[in-house]
Design a protein around this motif. Structure first.
Motif, PDB file in Angstrom:
ATOM      1  N   UNK A  42       0.845  -1.185   0.000  1.00  0.00           N
ATOM      2  CA  UNK A  42       0.000   0.000   0.000  1.00  0.00           C
ATOM      3  C   UNK A  42       0.885   1.241   0.000  1.00  0.00           C
ATOM      4  N   UNK A  43       0.407   2.302  -0.609  1.00  0.00           N
ATOM      5  CA  UNK A  43       1.188   3.544  -0.566  1.00  0.00           C
ATOM      6  C   UNK A  43       1.164   4.109   0.853  1.00  0.00           C
ATOM      7  N   UNK A  44       2.176   4.883   1.225  1.00  0.00           N
ATOM      8  CA  UNK A  44       2.210   5.451   2.575  1.00  0.00           C
ATOM      9  C   UNK A  44       1.060   6.435   2.791  1.00  0.00           C
ATOM     10  N   UNK A  45       0.722   6.666   4.047  1.00  0.00           N
ATOM     11  CA  UNK A  45      -0.353   7.597   4.388  1.00  0.00           C
ATOM     12  C   UNK A  45       0.025   9.012   3.950  1.00  0.00           C
TER      13      UNK A  45
END
Length: 70
Positions: A42-45
Protein backbone atom coordinates in the motif's frame (compact mmCIF):
# COMPACT_ATOMS: atom_id res chain seq x y z
CA UNK A 1 11.78 -65.52 7.53
CA UNK A 2 13.04 -64.64 11.00
CA UNK A 3 10.74 -63.11 13.63
CA UNK A 4 12.53 -59.76 13.31
CA UNK A 5 11.97 -59.69 9.53
CA UNK A 6 8.31 -60.61 10.03
CA UNK A 7 7.85 -57.74 12.51
CA UNK A 8 9.50 -55.34 10.09
CA UNK A 9 7.23 -56.49 7.25
CA UNK A 10 4.15 -56.15 9.49
CA UNK A 11 5.27 -52.69 10.54
CA UNK A 12 5.75 -51.60 6.91
CA UNK A 13 2.30 -52.95 6.03
CA UNK A 14 0.77 -51.11 9.01
CA UNK A 15 2.53 -47.87 8.03
CA UNK A 16 1.21 -48.19 4.47
CA UNK A 17 -2.31 -48.81 5.75
CA UNK A 18 -2.20 -45.78 8.05
CA UNK A 19 -0.82 -43.63 5.23
CA UNK A 20 -3.68 -44.71 2.96
CA UNK A 21 -6.23 -44.01 5.70
CA UNK A 22 -4.70 -40.59 6.29
CA UNK A 23 -4.86 -39.77 2.55
CA UNK A 24 -8.47 -40.96 2.39
CA UNK A 25 -9.44 -38.81 5.37
CA UNK A 26 -7.51 -35.60 4.67
CA UNK A 27 -6.81 -35.81 0.94
CA UNK A 28 -3.91 -33.96 -0.61
CA UNK A 29 -2.18 -30.90 0.72
CA UNK A 30 -3.41 -27.58 -0.67
CA UNK A 31 -1.44 -25.88 -3.41
CA UNK A 32 1.39 -23.63 -2.27
CA UNK A 33 0.59 -19.94 -2.15
CA UNK A 34 3.09 -17.76 -3.96
CA UNK A 35 4.84 -15.13 -1.86
CA UNK A 36 3.63 -12.40 -4.21
CA UNK A 37 0.03 -13.43 -3.42
CA UNK A 38 0.64 -13.17 0.34
CA UNK A 39 2.04 -9.63 0.32
CA UNK A 40 -0.07 -6.51 0.03
CA UNK A 41 1.69 -3.29 -0.84
CA UNK A 42 0.00 0.00 0.00
CA UNK A 43 1.19 3.54 -0.57
CA UNK A 44 2.21 5.45 2.58
CA UNK A 45 -0.35 7.60 4.39
CA UNK A 46 -0.74 11.18 3.20
CA UNK A 47 -0.37 12.78 6.65
CA UNK A 48 2.96 14.31 7.64
CA UNK A 49 5.08 12.24 9.99
CA UNK A 50 5.94 15.09 12.36
CA UNK A 51 2.36 16.28 12.93
CA UNK A 52 0.74 15.79 16.34
CA UNK A 53 -1.97 13.17 16.30
CA UNK A 54 -3.60 12.59 19.72
CA UNK A 55 -5.15 9.29 18.59
CA UNK A 56 -1.89 8.06 17.10
CA UNK A 57 0.14 8.89 20.19
CA UNK A 58 -2.15 6.74 22.35
CA UNK A 59 -1.28 3.79 20.16
CA UNK A 60 2.45 4.21 20.80
CA UNK A 61 2.18 5.27 24.45
CA UNK A 62 -0.30 3.73 26.84
CA UNK A 63 0.05 4.18 30.59
CA UNK A 64 -2.68 3.95 33.22
CA UNK A 65 -1.16 6.76 35.29
CA UNK A 66 -1.26 9.11 32.29
CA UNK A 67 -4.81 8.02 31.45
CA UNK A 68 -5.91 8.85 35.01
CA UNK A 69 -4.08 12.18 34.95
CA UNK A 70 -1.71 11.24 37.74
Amino acid sequence: MSPAEGATAERATAERATAEARRARFGALPERVAFADMVEERPPADRPTGAYDPDGSSVRFSCLAVDLGL
